[in-house]
Design a protein around this motif. Structure first.
Motif, mmCIF file in Angstrom:
data_model
loop_
_atom_site.group_PDB
_atom_site.id
_atom_site.type_symbol
_atom_site.label_atom_id
_atom_site.label_comp_id
_atom_site.label_asym_id
_atom_site.label_seq_id
_atom_site.Cartn_x
_atom_site.Cartn_y
_atom_site.Cartn_z
ATOM 1 N N ALA A 119 0.823 -1.208 0.000
ATOM 2 C CA ALA A 119 0.000 0.000 0.000
ATOM 3 C C ALA A 119 0.862 1.265 0.000
ATOM 4 O O ALA A 119 0.478 2.294 -0.557
ATOM 5 N N MET A 120 2.043 1.187 0.631
ATOM 6 C CA MET A 120 2.907 2.358 0.752
ATOM 7 C C MET A 120 3.942 2.454 -0.367
ATOM 8 O O MET A 120 4.624 3.462 -0.493
ATOM 9 N N PHE A 121 4.065 1.407 -1.169
ATOM 10 C CA PHE A 121 5.095 1.335 -2.193
ATOM 11 C C PHE A 121 4.471 1.660 -3.551
ATOM 12 O O PHE A 121 3.848 0.816 -4.179
ATOM 13 N N TYR B 273 18.230 -1.031 -1.132
ATOM 14 C CA TYR B 273 19.537 -0.393 -0.952
ATOM 15 C C TYR B 273 20.671 -1.411 -1.078
ATOM 16 O O TYR B 273 21.649 -1.202 -1.802
ATOM 17 N N ARG B 274 20.553 -2.495 -0.335
ATOM 18 C CA ARG B 274 21.649 -3.459 -0.279
ATOM 19 C C ARG B 274 21.800 -4.233 -1.591
ATOM 20 O O ARG B 274 22.917 -4.606 -1.979
ATOM 21 N N THR B 275 20.696 -4.503 -2.291
ATOM 22 C CA THR B 275 20.818 -5.191 -3.578
ATOM 23 C C THR B 275 21.519 -4.290 -4.584
ATOM 24 O O THR B 275 22.342 -4.770 -5.386
ATOM 25 N N ILE B 276 21.218 -2.999 -4.563
ATOM 26 C CA ILE B 276 21.944 -2.055 -5.424
ATOM 27 C C ILE B 276 23.427 -2.084 -5.092
ATOM 28 O O ILE B 276 24.286 -2.191 -5.984
ATOM 29 N N GLU B 277 23.743 -2.004 -3.812
ATOM 30 C CA GLU B 277 25.146 -1.976 -3.402
ATOM 31 C C GLU B 277 25.881 -3.256 -3.796
ATOM 32 O O GLU B 277 27.042 -3.207 -4.243
ATOM 33 N N LEU B 278 25.230 -4.404 -3.665
ATOM 34 C CA LEU B 278 25.893 -5.697 -3.836
ATOM 35 C C LEU B 278 25.636 -6.340 -5.186
ATOM 36 O O LEU B 278 26.077 -7.475 -5.419
ATOM 37 N N HIS B 279 24.968 -5.640 -6.099
ATOM 38 C CA HIS B 279 24.528 -6.278 -7.346
ATOM 39 C C HIS B 279 25.689 -6.856 -8.156
ATOM 40 O O HIS B 279 25.529 -7.836 -8.878
ATOM 41 N N GLY C 58 26.018 3.892 -6.204
ATOM 42 C CA GLY C 58 24.603 3.655 -6.486
ATOM 43 C C GLY C 58 23.769 3.640 -5.224
ATOM 44 O O GLY C 58 22.632 4.132 -5.201
ATOM 45 N N LEU C 59 24.313 3.065 -4.159
ATOM 46 C CA LEU C 59 23.641 3.094 -2.856
ATOM 47 C C LEU C 59 23.449 4.540 -2.401
ATOM 48 O O LEU C 59 22.360 4.899 -1.921
ATOM 49 N N MET C 60 24.468 5.371 -2.552
ATOM 50 C CA MET C 60 24.369 6.779 -2.169
ATOM 51 C C MET C 60 23.269 7.473 -2.963
ATOM 52 O O MET C 60 22.479 8.257 -2.408
ATOM 53 N N ALA C 61 23.214 7.187 -4.264
ATOM 54 C CA ALA C 61 22.165 7.770 -5.109
ATOM 55 C C ALA C 61 20.790 7.311 -4.635
ATOM 56 O O ALA C 61 19.849 8.116 -4.538
ATOM 57 N N ALA C 62 20.657 6.011 -4.352
ATOM 58 C CA ALA C 62 19.368 5.473 -3.904
ATOM 59 C C ALA C 62 18.923 6.122 -2.600
ATOM 60 O O ALA C 62 17.738 6.458 -2.432
ATOM 61 N N MET C 63 19.851 6.299 -1.679
ATOM 62 C CA MET C 63 19.510 6.919 -0.403
ATOM 63 C C MET C 63 19.042 8.356 -0.609
ATOM 64 O O MET C 63 18.093 8.805 0.050
ATOM 65 N N GLU C 64 19.673 9.063 -1.521
ATOM 66 C CA GLU C 64 19.272 10.448 -1.796
ATOM 67 C C GLU C 64 17.912 10.514 -2.483
ATOM 68 O O GLU C 64 17.066 11.347 -2.143
ATOM 69 N N ILE C 65 17.700 9.624 -3.441
ATOM 70 C CA ILE C 65 16.483 9.688 -4.263
ATOM 71 C C ILE C 65 15.276 9.072 -3.553
ATOM 72 O O ILE C 65 14.162 9.612 -3.602
ATOM 73 N N LEU C 66 15.487 7.943 -2.883
ATOM 74 C CA LEU C 66 14.363 7.123 -2.421
ATOM 75 C C LEU C 66 13.970 7.312 -0.965
ATOM 76 O O LEU C 66 12.887 6.875 -0.567
ATOM 77 N N ALA C 67 14.842 7.922 -0.171
ATOM 78 C CA ALA C 67 14.558 8.012 1.270
ATOM 79 C C ALA C 67 13.153 8.527 1.583
ATOM 80 O O ALA C 67 12.441 7.920 2.391
ATOM 81 N N LEU D 107 10.663 5.625 0.880
ATOM 82 C CA LEU D 107 10.822 4.298 1.472
ATOM 83 C C LEU D 107 11.094 4.288 2.967
ATOM 84 O O LEU D 107 11.118 3.218 3.576
ATOM 85 N N ASP D 108 11.297 5.436 3.579
ATOM 86 C CA ASP D 108 11.672 5.441 4.996
ATOM 87 C C ASP D 108 10.598 4.856 5.905
ATOM 88 O O ASP D 108 10.904 4.389 7.008
ATOM 89 N N GLU D 109 9.343 4.861 5.460
ATOM 90 C CA GLU D 109 8.273 4.297 6.283
ATOM 91 C C GLU D 109 8.149 2.783 6.122
ATOM 92 O O GLU D 109 7.369 2.141 6.828
ATOM 93 N N ILE D 110 8.889 2.212 5.184
ATOM 94 C CA ILE D 110 8.886 0.759 4.975
ATOM 95 C C ILE D 110 10.348 0.284 4.974
ATOM 96 O O ILE D 110 10.904 -0.066 3.938
ATOM 97 N N PRO D 111 10.978 0.283 6.158
ATOM 98 C CA PRO D 111 12.428 0.090 6.248
ATOM 99 C C PRO D 111 12.937 -1.246 5.727
ATOM 100 O O PRO D 111 14.036 -1.300 5.168
ATOM 101 N N GLU D 112 12.201 -2.341 5.902
ATOM 102 C CA GLU D 112 12.694 -3.626 5.425
ATOM 103 C C GLU D 112 12.773 -3.636 3.902
ATOM 104 O O GLU D 112 13.752 -4.111 3.322
ATOM 105 N N LYS D 113 11.757 -3.099 3.242
ATOM 106 C CA LYS D 113 11.768 -2.999 1.775
ATOM 107 C C LYS D 113 12.880 -2.056 1.325
ATOM 108 O O LYS D 113 13.627 -2.347 0.379
#
Length: 246
Positions: free
Chosen positions: A15-17, A155-161, A132-141, A144-150
């Motif tokens: 619902a939040m995504f 974030y981590r899949t971007i970092e570790l892809h 890419g993780l830095m970009a995601a944190m800037e763009i998506l925070a 997505l901050d209300e759904i931390p597990e998602k």
């Protein structure tokens, strides 16, 4: 009771995504605009193929993967998602976000630069996954901050892809496959469920082949985690052929 809780959390997350809104935010960012004038390094400088073309193609590949008939390799893979309690639709949508951002840090990559990791504060090289993780944190925070597990899975899949490619290069030099505890550590960075985090990376690896002439690292990744991770968990990981990937 746990199943009911998981279903409820999935409903709240869904619902939040707002995927279309998130995609729009990504494509309006300065990161995307920079990628749009950056040649994709998988191709020559006069190819006219930009980094955004690569990101969009990988996004399309994610969509294609999840539309595959549930037979053969993909049938076994999708059945494994059910076994691991990973929601197929949720995984697809999260990997679509990863696709649009996974290489977006390449224009600012500096492998020699060591900086505090934006999540842990530990020293880390500014490779494109970290950028890419830095970009995601800037763009998506804000989204997505209300759904931390998602948020953290994305974030981590971007970092570790691209982690598996680095491990493949190490294997070529040493013939050593990372042991079970190394894969466990990587898995838990992405997902709290055993094997689920590695599944994120495995499926994304199938999508991230645009511009890659050689996919031996993809095949190696599947065999490596099967032999030194999934087998120990008594989980049968299906093996793709090149025909399943191309």
């Amino acid at each position: 009771m746990l199943l009911i809780k998981n279903v409820l959390l999935l409903f709240i997350d869904s619902a939040m995504f707002n995927l279309p809104q998130i995609e729009q935010i990504i494509k309006q960012s300065h990161w995307w605009k920079t990628a749009a004038v950056t040649v994709d390094n998988h191709y020559s400088n006069n190819s006219g193929i930009m980094l955004t073309d690569h990101l969009q193609q990988v996004y399309d590949n994610v969509e294609t993967i999840f539309k595959q008939p549930e037979t053969g390799f993909y049938g076994d893979l999708f059945n494994l998602l059910k076994q691991l309690n990973v929601d197929k639709e949720e995984l697809k949508n999260e990997l679509k976000v990863v696709a649009l951002l996974h290489d977006i840090g390449k224009p600012v990559e500096d492998k020699k630069m060591v900086m505090p990791h934006p999540l842990t504060g530990k020293p880390a090289h500014k490779r494109h996954g970290l950028a890419g993780l830095m970009a995601a944190m800037e763009i998506l925070a804000p989204s997505l901050d209300e759904i931390p597990e998602k948020r953290d899975r994305i974030y981590r899949t971007i970092e570790l892809h691209d982690m598996s490619y680095g491990l493949f290069r190490e294997y070529q030099a040493t013939l050593i496959i990372p042991p079970h505890d190394r894969w466990t550590y990587i898995n838990h960075k992405i997902h709290i469920l055993p094997a689920a985090g590695i599944i994120y990376l495995l499926i994304f690896k199938l999508a991230d082949v645009h511009g890659h002439e050689n996919i031996s690292d993809v095949i190696w990744f599947y065999h490596a985690v099967k032999s030194n991770y999934f087998n120990q968990l008594l989980i049968d990981l299906p093996m793709p052929t090149e025909a399943d990937i191309r």
